[in-house]
Design a protein around this motif. Structure first.
Motif, PDB file in Angstrom:
ATOM      1  N   GLY A 156      -9.648   6.635   2.340  1.00 47.93           N
ATOM      2  CA  GLY A 156      -8.913   6.579   1.081  1.00 47.93           C
ATOM      3  C   GLY A 156      -8.719   7.939   0.458  1.00 47.93           C
ATOM      4  O   GLY A 156      -9.304   8.942   0.886  1.00 47.93           O
ATOM      5  N   LYS A 176     -15.548  -1.349   4.953  1.00 51.62           N
ATOM      6  CA  LYS A 176     -16.145  -1.224   3.614  1.00 51.62           C
ATOM      7  C   LYS A 176     -17.363  -2.128   3.493  1.00 51.62           C
ATOM      8  O   LYS A 176     -18.403  -1.735   2.941  1.00 51.62           O
ATOM      9  N   ALA A 179     -11.261   1.860  -3.619  1.00 51.09           N
ATOM     10  CA  ALA A 179     -10.712   0.538  -3.950  1.00 51.09           C
ATOM     11  C   ALA A 179      -9.266   0.663  -4.374  1.00 51.09           C
ATOM     12  O   ALA A 179      -8.847   1.680  -4.932  1.00 51.09           O
ATOM     13  N   ALA A 180      -8.504  -0.401  -4.118  1.00 53.73           N
ATOM     14  CA  ALA A 180      -7.125  -0.476  -4.600  1.00 53.73           C
ATOM     15  C   ALA A 180      -7.056  -1.084  -5.988  1.00 53.73           C
ATOM     16  O   ALA A 180      -6.075  -0.900  -6.708  1.00 53.73           O
ATOM     17  N   ASP A 215      -8.823  -4.325  -1.810  1.00 57.79           N
ATOM     18  CA  ASP A 215      -8.185  -3.348  -0.932  1.00 57.79           C
ATOM     19  C   ASP A 215      -6.918  -3.963  -0.356  1.00 57.79           C
ATOM     20  O   ASP A 215      -6.749  -5.189  -0.349  1.00 57.79           O
ATOM     21  N   SER A 234     -11.071  -3.184   5.077  1.00 56.73           N
ATOM     22  CA  SER A 234     -12.036  -3.920   4.257  1.00 56.73           C
ATOM     23  C   SER A 234     -13.284  -4.286   5.049  1.00 56.73           C
ATOM     24  O   SER A 234     -14.396  -4.334   4.500  1.00 56.73           O
ATOM     25  N   GLU A 254       0.836  -1.197   0.000  1.00 61.72           N
ATOM     26  CA  GLU A 254       0.000   0.000   0.000  1.00 61.72           C
ATOM     27  C   GLU A 254       0.873   1.250   0.000  1.00 61.72           C
ATOM     28  O   GLU A 254       1.644   1.479   0.935  1.00 61.72           O
TER      29      GLU A 254
END
Length: 287
Positions: A130, A220, A201-202, A211, A217, A94
Motif C-alpha cells: 500500500g 493482511k 486500509a482502504a 481493502d 486481504s 481501487e
C-alpha cells in the motif's frame, strides 16, 4: 462623478491589511475550509492559515463558527467532517498506486514518521502492501538492524537498494499493485512470527477495516495472526468508508495511527475495542 468600486459594493470588498493587501472575506475563507474538508476529510489549522495568509486564531474562529452550524467537528489541530454529513461511503474501484501516493500525502508522511517511532532495533517488521506502508518503508531505511518482511515488490526494491534485510514470499504477482499473493505466499509467511506489523486500509468504520483486493486481504490477515503488535495506518479521509473486503474487526488491531482524531460512532467503537489511537502531527503543526 463616479463613486469608487469599494463604495458601491462595501459588503463584498475585502478589508485592507496594514501592508495594503486584501484580506480574504469570511465567506470565502469558510468556503475554502469546507472544500478542503470535502476533498481530504480533514482540515489543518496551520495549513489553512498558511494557504489563506491569515492567523491560526482566525482559522480557529472560523472552525468554531462552522462547528456551531453543524458543518464540521473540531479536533486536535483542525477539524473533520461530522458523522451526520459524512455517511459511510462505498469505494468499489481501487485507484492506481501512484494516485493513492499523491492523495493526502502530507498526512501519509506524518503517519509514517509516527509509525517509524514504534520500531526498535533488531525487530522483525511486517509491512503490508500500500501507499502508506510504502512511505513508512522510506523511514525504515534508518534502521539497519531490523528485518523487514513484505509482500510488496515496491517496498522490497526500495529497501533492497539500501542493502537492508528484506524478505519476500513466493507466489503470484498482482501486477497493478506489484504485490505477492496466493497460497504459496500465505503458507510461507504463516510459518513466521513478527514483532510488529503495519497494515494499510482502504476504509475504516465502526465494524472494522476494509481493502479493495481479495488477494491482498489474505496477506493482511496473516500479518494480523502472526504479529505480536498490530498497527493500522489510516488517514482521516478514509474514515467511514467501506470497500469490497472487510479484512478484520477493530478488535484485531492494537493501535491506529492517523492524522486526525476519529469522532462519533467510530471513536466509540475504537474505544470499545481497546484500540490505542496515535495522532500524527504534520511538519507544520509540529514546528
Amino acid at each position: 462623478m463616479a463613486l469608487p468600486t469599494d463604495t458601491l459594493n462595501p459588503v463584498s470588498a475585502p478589508a485592507l491589511r496594514a501592508d495594503g493587501t486584501r484580506r480574504l472575506p469570511l465567506e470565502l475563507r469558510q468556503a475554502h475550509l469546507l472544500e478542503q474538508l470535502r476533498k481530504t476529510g480533514f482540515v489543518s489549522v496551520a495549513e489553512a492559515a498558511s494557504a489563506l495568509a491569515v492567523s491560526e486564531m482566525t482559522i480557529r474562529r472560523d472552525l468554531i463558527d462552522l462547528e456551531a452550524e453543524g458543518r464540521l467537528v473540531r479536533t486536535h489541530g483542525g477539524a473533520i467532517a461530522p458523522e451526520s454529513s459524512s455517511p459511510q461511503a462505498f469505494d468499489d474501484e481501487e485507484p492506481a498506486f501512484e494516485q493513492r501516493l499523491r492523495q493526502n500525502n502530507p498526512a501519509k508522511e506524518a503517519i509514517a514518521t509516527a509509525a517509524a517511532s514504534l520500531v526498535s532495533p533488531r525487530q522483525t517488521v511486517a509491512l503490508d502492501v500500500g501507499s502508506s506502508t510504502f512511505v513508512l518503508a522510506s523511514r525504515l531505511i534508518a534502521f539497519p538492524t531490523i528485518k523487514v518482511f513484505t509482500n510488496s515488490l515496491r517496498i522490497a526494491t526500495l529497501l533492497g537498494r539500501e542493502r537492508r534485510d528484506v524478505y519476500l514470499p513466493g507466489g503470484e504477482v498482482r501486477g497493478n499493485e506489484m504485490s505477492m499473493c496466493g497460497p504459496t505466499a500465505i503458507a510461507q509467511f504463516e510459518q513466521l512470527w513478527f514483532d510488529i506489523a503495519f497494515i494499510g486500509a482502504a476504509g475504516l468504520t465502526e465494524t472494522g477495516f476494509f481493502d479493495y483486493s481479495l488477494e491482498d486481504s489474505e496477506l493482511k490477515r496473516v500479518y494480523l495472526r502472526r504479529s505480536s503488535r498490530k498497527v493500522l495506518l489510516c488517514d482521516a479521509a478514509k474514515f467511514n468508508h467501506l470497500s469490497l473486503v472487510q479484512v478484520a474487526s477493530l478488535e484485531a488491531i492494537d493501535m491506529l495511527v492517523t492524522n486526525a482524531a476519529p469522532s462519533g460512532a467510530l471513536a466509540e467503537a475504537l474505544a470499545a475495542a481497546n484500540v490505542e489511537i496515535r495522532i500524527a502531527k504534520s511538519a507544520s503543526l509540529a514546528s
